[in-house]
Design a protein around this motif. Structure first.
Motif, PDB file in Angstrom:
ATOM      1  N   VAL A  19     -17.726 -31.904   8.671  1.00 50.44           N
ATOM      2  CA  VAL A  19     -16.369 -32.441   9.464  1.00 50.44           C
ATOM      3  C   VAL A  19     -15.420 -32.805   8.288  1.00 50.44           C
ATOM      4  O   VAL A  19     -15.524 -33.422   7.256  1.00 50.44           O
ATOM      5  N   ASN A  20     -14.117 -32.433   8.837  1.00 53.26           N
ATOM      6  CA  ASN A  20     -12.963 -32.744   7.968  1.00 53.26           C
ATOM      7  C   ASN A  20     -12.019 -33.954   8.567  1.00 53.26           C
ATOM      8  O   ASN A  20     -11.876 -33.805  10.072  1.00 53.26           O
ATOM      9  N   ALA A  21     -12.094 -35.197   7.835  1.00 52.74           N
ATOM     10  CA  ALA A  21     -11.201 -36.248   8.241  1.00 52.74           C
ATOM     11  C   ALA A  21      -9.739 -35.733   8.209  1.00 52.74           C
ATOM     12  O   ALA A  21      -9.119 -35.913   7.069  1.00 52.74           O
ATOM     13  N   ALA A  22      -9.328 -34.998   9.253  1.00 51.84           N
ATOM     14  CA  ALA A  22      -7.712 -34.221   8.977  1.00 51.84           C
ATOM     15  C   ALA A  22      -6.722 -35.194   9.263  1.00 51.84           C
ATOM     16  O   ALA A  22      -6.938 -36.211   9.745  1.00 51.84           O
ATOM     17  N   CYS A  58      -2.625 -31.829  16.057  1.00 55.63           N
ATOM     18  CA  CYS A  58      -3.983 -32.101  16.587  1.00 55.63           C
ATOM     19  C   CYS A  58      -3.934 -33.752  16.827  1.00 55.63           C
ATOM     20  O   CYS A  58      -3.476 -34.407  15.914  1.00 55.63           O
ATOM     21  N   LYS A  59      -4.242 -34.006  17.961  1.00 62.38           N
ATOM     22  CA  LYS A  59      -4.000 -35.504  18.653  1.00 62.38           C
ATOM     23  C   LYS A  59      -5.327 -36.371  17.745  1.00 62.38           C
ATOM     24  O   LYS A  59      -6.151 -35.656  17.529  1.00 62.38           O
ATOM     25  N   THR A  60      -4.944 -37.372  17.615  1.00 59.45           N
ATOM     26  CA  THR A  60      -5.935 -38.337  16.937  1.00 59.45           C
ATOM     27  C   THR A  60      -7.064 -38.390  17.976  1.00 59.45           C
ATOM     28  O   THR A  60      -7.185 -38.534  19.111  1.00 59.45           O
ATOM     29  N   GLY A  61      -8.391 -38.298  17.312  1.00 57.71           N
ATOM     30  CA  GLY A  61      -9.614 -38.260  18.125  1.00 57.71           C
ATOM     31  C   GLY A  61      -9.891 -36.875  18.760  1.00 57.71           C
ATOM     32  O   GLY A  61     -11.177 -36.600  19.016  1.00 57.71           O
ATOM     33  N   GLU A  62      -9.116 -35.951  18.501  1.00 59.00           N
ATOM     34  CA  GLU A  62      -9.628 -34.546  18.807  1.00 59.00           C
ATOM     35  C   GLU A  62     -10.023 -33.553  17.812  1.00 59.00           C
ATOM     36  O   GLU A  62     -10.088 -34.471  16.556  1.00 59.00           O
ATOM     37  N   ALA A  63     -10.608 -32.612  18.064  1.00 62.30           N
ATOM     38  CA  ALA A  63     -11.280 -31.744  16.929  1.00 62.30           C
ATOM     39  C   ALA A  63     -11.084 -30.425  17.346  1.00 62.30           C
ATOM     40  O   ALA A  63     -10.913 -29.857  18.419  1.00 62.30           O
ATOM     41  N   ILE A  77     -15.231 -28.370  10.802  1.00 63.69           N
ATOM     42  CA  ILE A  77     -14.680 -29.063  12.073  1.00 63.69           C
ATOM     43  C   ILE A  77     -13.583 -30.071  11.719  1.00 63.69           C
ATOM     44  O   ILE A  77     -14.055 -31.073  10.965  1.00 63.69           O
ATOM     45  N   HIS A  78     -12.220 -29.996  12.105  1.00 66.22           N
ATOM     46  CA  HIS A  78     -11.135 -30.831  11.864  1.00 66.22           C
ATOM     47  C   HIS A  78     -11.123 -31.783  12.978  1.00 66.22           C
ATOM     48  O   HIS A  78     -10.593 -31.399  14.149  1.00 66.22           O
ATOM     49  N   THR A  79     -11.196 -32.965  12.522  1.00 65.68           N
ATOM     50  CA  THR A  79     -10.958 -34.237  13.559  1.00 65.68           C
ATOM     51  C   THR A  79     -10.053 -35.223  12.950  1.00 65.68           C
ATOM     52  O   THR A  79      -9.802 -35.433  11.641  1.00 65.68           O
ATOM     53  N   VAL A  80      -8.968 -35.491  13.759  1.00 63.73           N
ATOM     54  CA  VAL A  80      -7.863 -36.409  13.259  1.00 63.73           C
ATOM     55  C   VAL A  80      -8.318 -37.962  13.330  1.00 63.73           C
ATOM     56  O   VAL A  80      -8.509 -38.479  14.649  1.00 63.73           O
ATOM     57  N   LEU A 105     -18.022 -30.091  20.004  1.00 64.59           N
ATOM     58  CA  LEU A 105     -17.634 -28.793  19.321  1.00 64.59           C
ATOM     59  C   LEU A 105     -18.613 -28.207  18.579  1.00 64.59           C
ATOM     60  O   LEU A 105     -18.964 -26.736  18.795  1.00 64.59           O
ATOM     61  N   ALA A 106     -19.258 -28.817  17.753  1.00 64.00           N
ATOM     62  CA  ALA A 106     -20.601 -28.233  16.925  1.00 64.00           C
ATOM     63  C   ALA A 106     -21.552 -27.774  17.911  1.00 64.00           C
ATOM     64  O   ALA A 106     -21.976 -26.651  17.677  1.00 64.00           O
ATOM     65  N   GLU A 107     -21.822 -28.348  19.097  1.00 61.91           N
ATOM     66  CA  GLU A 107     -22.771 -28.163  19.783  1.00 61.91           C
ATOM     67  C   GLU A 107     -22.297 -26.755  20.611  1.00 61.91           C
ATOM     68  O   GLU A 107     -23.177 -25.582  20.621  1.00 61.91           O
ATOM     69  N   SER A 108     -20.982 -26.402  20.691  1.00 60.37           N
ATOM     70  CA  SER A 108     -20.609 -25.138  21.464  1.00 60.37           C
ATOM     71  C   SER A 108     -20.517 -24.130  20.436  1.00 60.37           C
ATOM     72  O   SER A 108     -20.639 -22.855  21.142  1.00 60.37           O
ATOM     73  N   LEU A 109     -20.730 -24.300  19.379  1.00 61.09           N
ATOM     74  CA  LEU A 109     -21.134 -23.391  18.272  1.00 61.09           C
ATOM     75  C   LEU A 109     -22.517 -22.999  17.804  1.00 61.09           C
ATOM     76  O   LEU A 109     -22.494 -22.389  16.669  1.00 61.09           O
ATOM     77  N   ASN A 110     -23.145 -23.879  18.429  1.00 59.81           N
ATOM     78  CA  ASN A 110     -24.804 -23.693  18.418  1.00 59.81           C
ATOM     79  C   ASN A 110     -24.816 -24.129  16.516  1.00 59.81           C
ATOM     80  O   ASN A 110     -26.113 -23.552  16.108  1.00 59.81           O
ATOM     81  N   VAL A 111     -24.295 -24.989  16.320  1.00 58.30           N
ATOM     82  CA  VAL A 111     -24.435 -25.794  15.224  1.00 58.30           C
ATOM     83  C   VAL A 111     -25.752 -26.638  15.129  1.00 58.30           C
ATOM     84  O   VAL A 111     -26.186 -27.345  16.028  1.00 58.30           O
ATOM     85  N   LYS A 112     -26.772 -26.378  14.123  1.00 60.04           N
ATOM     86  CA  LYS A 112     -28.067 -27.122  14.159  1.00 60.04           C
ATOM     87  C   LYS A 112     -27.810 -28.106  12.851  1.00 60.04           C
ATOM     88  O   LYS A 112     -28.346 -29.370  13.379  1.00 60.04           O
TER      89      LYS A 112
END
Length: 169
Positions: A19-22, A58-63, A77-80, A105-112
């Motif tokens: 995750v990126n603190a974007a 990208c809005k604050t809190g979104e990813a 995954i970039h989240t603001v 978002l991670a779940e939707s990508l099947n991230v383990k």
């Protein structure tokens, strides 16, 4: 989900997603954001520009998600994160959304496996203790059949000590 704590550089973490603190521009910046863009290379910036052209900032809190470029992950995954403004309720809600939306978002990508930095605790001045409490709570409360491991990656000693205490390590 298993939760781990590492003190180190998130750009060196092997995970399905980091995750990126974007910032809202998605174009890189200082701190974690700048480090991820520098280490990941131009491909991340190019995809961020495509996202911006499609949806605007990208809005604050979104990813949103991009490839990981040269990083040892599959996705970034970039989240603001939220800038601390002494409005604890609103700021806390926005920061919680960073974790929730990144995990969804991670779940939707099947991230383990997913690795999180300490979102908003640098130049955005979110109090580290409160930010840690929110991060741990949101991860512990997130129910997933897909994500197996969450790694909190602390860059500094202060955050590492906070997370060790919060995770009873």
């Amino acid at each position: 989900m298993k939760i781990e704590l590492i003190k180190g550089d998130i750009t060196k973490i092997k995970a399905d997603a980091i995750v990126n603190a974007a910032n809202s521009s998605l174009l890189g910046g200082g701190g974690v954001d700048g480090a991820i863009h520098r280490a990941g290379g131009k491909q991340i910036l190019d995809e961020c520009m495509e996202i911006r052209n499609r949806q605007g900032k990208c809005k604050t809190g979104e990813a949103v998600v991009t490839t990981a470029g040269n990083l040892p992950a599959n996705y970034v995954i970039h989240t603001v994160g939220t800038v601390w403004n002494n409005n604890e309720e609103k700021s806390s809600e926005l920061l919680a959304n960073c974790y929730k939306n990144s995990l969804k978002l991670a779940e939707s990508l099947n991230v383990k496996t997913i690795a999180f930095p300490n979102i908003s605790t640098g130049v955005y001045r979110f109090p580290k203790e409160l930010a840690g409490e929110i991060a741990v709570r949101e991860v512990e409360n997130f129910q997933s059949e897909i994500i197996e491991k969450v790694v909190f990656v602390c860059f500094d000693d202060e955050n590492e000590m906070i997370y060790k205490r919060l995770l009873n390590l």
